[in-house]
Scaffold this active site. Structure first.
Site, PDB file in Angstrom:
ATOM      1  N   ARG A  53     -31.590 -45.710  23.722  1.00  0.00           N
ATOM      2  CA  ARG A  53     -31.501 -44.980  24.992  1.00  0.00           C
ATOM      3  C   ARG A  53     -30.058 -44.557  25.244  1.00  0.00           C
ATOM      4  NH1 ARG A  53     -36.028 -46.259  23.788  1.00  0.00           N
ATOM      5  NH2 ARG A  53     -37.637 -47.176  25.080  1.00  0.00           N
ATOM      6  N   GLY A  54     -29.901 -43.457  25.952  1.00  0.00           N
ATOM      7  CA  GLY A  54     -28.565 -43.002  26.337  1.00  0.00           C
ATOM      8  C   GLY A  54     -27.955 -42.002  25.385  1.00  0.00           C
ATOM      9  N   CYS A  55     -28.622 -41.723  24.281  1.00  0.00           N
ATOM     10  CA  CYS A  55     -28.103 -40.756  23.320  1.00  0.00           C
ATOM     11  C   CYS A  55     -28.649 -39.372  23.640  1.00  0.00           C
ATOM     12  CB  CYS A  55     -28.510 -41.145  21.895  1.00  0.00           C
ATOM     13  SG  CYS A  55     -27.808 -42.709  21.344  1.00  0.00           S
ATOM     14  N   GLN A  56     -27.830 -38.345  23.464  1.00  0.00           N
ATOM     15  CA  GLN A  56     -28.264 -36.965  23.667  1.00  0.00           C
ATOM     16  C   GLN A  56     -29.361 -36.618  22.668  1.00  0.00           C
ATOM     17  OE1 GLN A  56     -24.395 -35.008  23.191  1.00  0.00           O
ATOM     18  NE2 GLN A  56     -24.878 -33.901  25.070  1.00  0.00           N
ATOM     19  N   SER A  57     -29.176 -37.034  21.442  1.00  0.00           N
ATOM     20  CA  SER A  57     -30.121 -36.766  20.363  1.00  0.00           C
ATOM     21  C   SER A  57     -31.055 -37.952  20.233  1.00  0.00           C
ATOM     22  CB  SER A  57     -29.367 -36.587  19.048  1.00  0.00           C
ATOM     23  OG  SER A  57     -28.360 -35.618  19.188  1.00  0.00           O
TER      24      SER A  57
END
Length: 156
Positions: A53-57
């Site tokens: 979680r928290g990643c753009q990709s």
């Protein structure tokens, strides 16, 4: 890059390699090339439980603890749908994978990212995702110290 005895040695080697490139464009190409060399991750391991979680990709990560001598060592695999993120994963694998859990927990990733000058050259979203991956790796290492052989889960 050869196998190194510690996370610190791996980090130092990465910094030295980055310093060989005068331009950030060349460093980006190097990061992307590292990502192309990632070992494959099973498609079945790419699911909501393993997603960071928290990643753009999209990023998926699994880890397994194994005993090596008298210590727990953590190996992890990860993958992303973005080329630059795959390269960042390769950097994290270089530093963290195959290391004892206590070394993973003690390693200063933020210091490495400063030495690599990521603060100036990665977007805020990429930096947040990178820290999310580090948090996941440390959570998996922490879980292994209490006897878990973990597949990634939880927030990252």
């Amino acid at each position: 890059m050869a196998e190194l005895a510690s996370a610190r040695e791996a980090a130092d080697e990465l910094v030295e390699t980055f310093e060989l490139f005068d331009e950030w464009e060349d460093r980006y190409r190097f990061i992307i090339d590292l990502g192309r060399k990632l070992p494959p991750m099973e498609e079945g391991d790419k699911n909501e439980t393993t997603r960071v979680r928290g990643c753009q990709s999209n990023v998926w990560m699994v880890a397994h603890a194994r005993s090596e001598g008298n210590q727990r060592v953590i190996d992890f695999l990860a993958d992303s749908d973005a080329a630059i993120v795959k390269g960042l994963i390769a950097i994290l694998r270089r530093v963290y994978s195959g290391r004892p859990a206590d070394e993973i927990l003690a390693f200063d990733a933020e210091g490495l990212f400063e030495r690599l000058d990521f603060g100036q050259h990665l977007t805020m979203g990429r930096r947040n995702g990178l820290f999310g991956m580090v948090q996941r790796i440390k959570a998996l290492a922490g879980a292994s110290t209490v006897g878990a052989s973990a597949a990634a889960g939880g927030e990252g």
